[in-house]
Design a protein around this motif. Structure first.
Motif, PDB file in Angstrom:
ATOM      1  N   GLU A 115      23.817  38.398 105.021  1.00  0.00           N
ATOM      2  CA  GLU A 115      22.537  38.725 105.644  1.00  0.00           C
ATOM      3  C   GLU A 115      21.581  39.385 104.733  1.00  0.00           C
ATOM      4  O   GLU A 115      22.151  40.056 103.741  1.00  0.00           O
ATOM      5  CB  GLU A 115      22.660  39.601 106.947  1.00  0.00           C
ATOM      6  CG  GLU A 115      23.750  39.026 107.868  1.00  0.00           C
ATOM      7  CD  GLU A 115      23.988  39.897 109.006  1.00  0.00           C
ATOM      8  OE1 GLU A 115      23.117  40.629 109.378  1.00  0.00           O
ATOM      9  OE2 GLU A 115      24.991  39.915 109.614  1.00  0.00           O
ATOM     10  N   PRO A 154      26.519  32.510 107.819  1.00  0.00           N
ATOM     11  CA  PRO A 154      25.240  32.678 107.388  1.00  0.00           C
ATOM     12  C   PRO A 154      25.285  33.080 105.694  1.00  0.00           C
ATOM     13  O   PRO A 154      26.295  33.242 105.198  1.00  0.00           O
ATOM     14  CB  PRO A 154      24.668  33.816 107.785  1.00  0.00           C
ATOM     15  CG  PRO A 154      25.918  34.646 108.299  1.00  0.00           C
ATOM     16  CD  PRO A 154      26.978  33.649 108.758  1.00  0.00           C
ATOM     17  N   GLU A 156      17.773  30.413 101.942  1.00  0.00           N
ATOM     18  CA  GLU A 156      18.918  30.020 102.695  1.00  0.00           C
ATOM     19  C   GLU A 156      19.717  28.905 102.095  1.00  0.00           C
ATOM     20  O   GLU A 156      19.176  27.827 102.006  1.00  0.00           O
ATOM     21  CB  GLU A 156      19.107  30.193 104.157  1.00  0.00           C
ATOM     22  CG  GLU A 156      18.645  31.428 104.788  1.00  0.00           C
ATOM     23  CD  GLU A 156      19.043  31.187 106.437  1.00  0.00           C
ATOM     24  OE1 GLU A 156      19.183  30.149 106.759  1.00  0.00           O
ATOM     25  OE2 GLU A 156      18.856  32.484 107.103  1.00  0.00           O
ATOM     26  N   ILE A 214      22.311  34.175 102.352  1.00  0.00           N
ATOM     27  CA  ILE A 214      20.900  34.293 102.065  1.00  0.00           C
ATOM     28  C   ILE A 214      21.269  34.652 100.392  1.00  0.00           C
ATOM     29  O   ILE A 214      21.940  35.140 100.142  1.00  0.00           O
ATOM     30  CB  ILE A 214      20.387  35.245 102.767  1.00  0.00           C
ATOM     31  CG1 ILE A 214      18.817  35.537 102.234  1.00  0.00           C
ATOM     32  CG2 ILE A 214      21.085  36.630 102.913  1.00  0.00           C
ATOM     33  CD1 ILE A 214      17.900  35.970 103.364  1.00  0.00           C
ATOM     34  N   ALA A 250      27.053  24.794 108.418  1.00  0.00           N
ATOM     35  CA  ALA A 250      26.510  26.045 108.118  1.00  0.00           C
ATOM     36  C   ALA A 250      26.562  27.034 109.138  1.00  0.00           C
ATOM     37  O   ALA A 250      25.285  27.612 109.559  1.00  0.00           O
ATOM     38  CB  ALA A 250      25.091  25.566 107.734  1.00  0.00           C
ATOM     39  N   CYS A 251      27.342  27.051 109.937  1.00  0.00           N
ATOM     40  CA  CYS A 251      27.426  28.362 110.807  1.00  0.00           C
ATOM     41  C   CYS A 251      27.894  29.528 110.255  1.00  0.00           C
ATOM     42  O   CYS A 251      27.240  30.418 111.143  1.00  0.00           O
ATOM     43  CB  CYS A 251      28.721  27.844 111.946  1.00  0.00           C
ATOM     44  SG  CYS A 251      28.810  26.578 113.018  1.00  0.00           S
TER      45      CYS A 251
END
Lengths: 240, 298
Positions: free
Chosen positions: B270, B255, B287, B257, B252-253
């Motif tokens: 983001e 991101p 997330e 959301i 999960a490097c």
């Protein structure tokens, strides 16, 4: 979370920055250069809307309150300041903190408190993966659970996890100590459970008190380094 | 670095505003992906046996009327073109394979970006705001979409290397991250007569998943199999005519959301791309966990 962007009623000696109309750069310039030497006002930040680097690199004992969700690196490199985020934080919250106090009222994304040397980070919700990676002396208290690889190579400091932990907790741990209340999916290489001493319970009680979480310290388990990776073992056949 | 955005409207009264709601999402990802942008939008499927092909003409001027006329002379059926700048959506009653083959030999300056009954696809180089303006993204209507802003790290900056990638019909994928074994995947797929159009790593993932879907896997099962076959860092967002699916690799490097309300599901790299959405502060905001498949149906 319905009123995240509504700041509290303003009092005397409050300085407000509305990021809907002001840039992060202006906010940070004020916090870096224009704060009065004495009696600094409380700084209230509204409409952060996921912006990066809010209240980064502070070096003064100022109170900063952010109302809303923030992006990467909030309160990064913090020194002396007390930063509260009434919302969620993106990756790298309070990374490289030197001192001070950072509280995230919501959840924190990956690498919260990474490499922090001092101060205290409280995350009231969950923290994502790699929380406290390479921790170098700060305290981290997580009200919820942490993701995998948390406290990876953590060198010094203390981490209290009130919920569960993902995979490889404390992998290649040095001298940081982890206290966890819930389930641990798996421990990382060289991390091991150890008995809780009276001193450990005192530490947990102190940190829970600072964070404002009401748990019984007796419910926590201690994880520390077995110190088997401190020296190269040529016979290990690369299997750790 | 790249940015991904996705939006699925549960509330059908919002569908005329799909593009308008999405444009600030895409522009919010400009810093993550300033060199190219792209968007696949899914509409109600075209009627009967019709199909749609999204065509891209590059920078040279093109006589779209002539393309339509010559296509009509060569292949029986109804062919209509809806042109936006150097892009057009061709709706045809003929076999899409036959149309694609004809375009390939008679209009080689055109690139077929996607084929299907619900999907329209736009992608080009340029800053996201410019690309959005060029193709009038704010006007787009539909049920759901998958968008991307690109900061190239492993292959050239060209329209063809921009995301979304598509394969088969009504399927697309965008990617934030990088794969370390795309050539291994290609070597597995090419003997199965699966053709590649670029040297981009994401195309390998796109064609891999589409192959699994054709083999009968559900999207969820295909992604599950992908955990074993695809090596590297990724947040993938995929779209079909009925579904959006989101997945992050084990580490999960990259991101991601999600904001979900009764009216919509919005996905972005983001939060800053979600902040403008209606009632986002009341949304269920989370997330996605690593190696978990999240999917939403229209």
């Amino acid at each position: 979370m319905a009123h995240l962007n509504q700041a509290p009623a303003l009092e005397e000696s409050v300085r407000e920055f509305d990021l809907a109309s002001t840039t992060v750069r202006e906010l940070n310039r004020y916090l870096h250069k224009d704060l009065p030497a004495a009696d600094a006002p409380r700084v209230v930040v509204t409409h952060p809307d996921g912006a990066h680097s809010i209240a980064c690199g502070l070096d003064a004992p100022v109170d900063v309150e952010v109302h809303g969700h923030v992006g990467y690196y909030v309160a990064g490199m913090n020194k002396h300041a007390r930063v509260t985020v009434h919302g969620n934080a993106g990756p790298g919250a309070a990374e490289n903190m030197m001192s001070g106090f950072v509280r995230i009222r919501g959840y924190a994304s990956t690498s919260a408190g990474a490499s922090a040397r001092g101060g205290c980070l409280v995350i009231e919700g969950d923290a994502s993966l790699r929380c406290g990676i390479s921790l170098k002396g700060a305290d981290i208290v997580v009200g919820g659970s942490v993701g995998s690889f948390s406290a990876f190579m953590a060198q010094a400091g203390r981490m209290v996890i009130c919920g569960d932990a993902g995979d490889a907790l404390g992998d290649s741990l040095y001298e940081a100590v982890i206290y966890v209340r819930g389930e641990v999916k798996s421990l990382g290489a060289d991390a091991r459970f150890e008995p809780m001493s009276a001193e450990d319970r005192k530490v947990v009680a102190e940190l829970l008190g600072i964070a404002g979480f009401k748990h019984d310290p007796a419910e926590f388990r201690r994880i520390a380094s077995a110190r088997q990776l401190y020296h190269w073992n040529a016979d290990a056949n690369q299997e750790y | 670095m790249c940015g991904i955005v996705g939006l699925l409207l549960k509330n059908s009264s919002l569908r005329p505003r799909l593009g308008e709601l999405m444009v600030p999402m895409m522009i919010g990802m400009t810093e993550r992906g300033p060199d190219s942008a792209g968007l696949a939008v899914f509409t109600e499927p075209v009627a009967g046996q019709l199909h749609k092909l999204s065509l891209y003409a590059g920078t040279a001027p093109i006589d779209w009327n002539q393309v339509q006329r010559h296509l009509g002379e060569a292949i029986d059926g109804e062919h209509t073109l809806k042109v936006t700048a150097n892009h057009a959506v061709l709706t045809t009653s003929a076999s899409p394979d036959a149309v694609e083959a004809w375009l390939d030999s008679h209009a080689p300056e055109l690139t077929v970006l996607c084929v299907g009954r619900a999907i329209d696809l736009y992608k080009d180089t340029g800053a996201p705001a410019e690309v959005a303006k060029r193709y009038e993204f704010a006007q787009l209507r539909g049920t759901h979409l998958v968008g991307h802003t690109r900061m190239a790290t492993e292959s050239a900056v060209t329209p063809a290397h921009a995301h979304p990638f598509t394969a088969g019909q009504d399927f697309c994928l965008v990617h934030n991250g990088s794969l370390s074994n795309p050539y291994m995947v290609r070597r597995k797929l090419e003997p199965l007569d699966i053709e590649f159009e670029t040297d981009n790593d994401t195309e390998a993932a796109c064609r891999y998943f589409e192959w699994r879907l054709r083999e009968g896997d559900s999207l969820r099962a295909a992604v599950q199999r992908g955990f074993e076959e695809l090596d590297g860092f990724y947040t993938f967002l995929m779209g079909t005519d009925r579904e959006l699916a989101l997945v992050r690799d084990a580490f999960a490097c990259k991101p991601a959301i999600v904001a979900e309300t009764d009216d919509y599901v919005a996905v972005a790299s983001e939060f800053r791309s979600l902040a403008h959405l209606p009632r986002v502060h009341d949304a269920h905001l989370f997330e996605p966990k690593p190696q978990e498949v999240y999917s939403w149906h229209i």
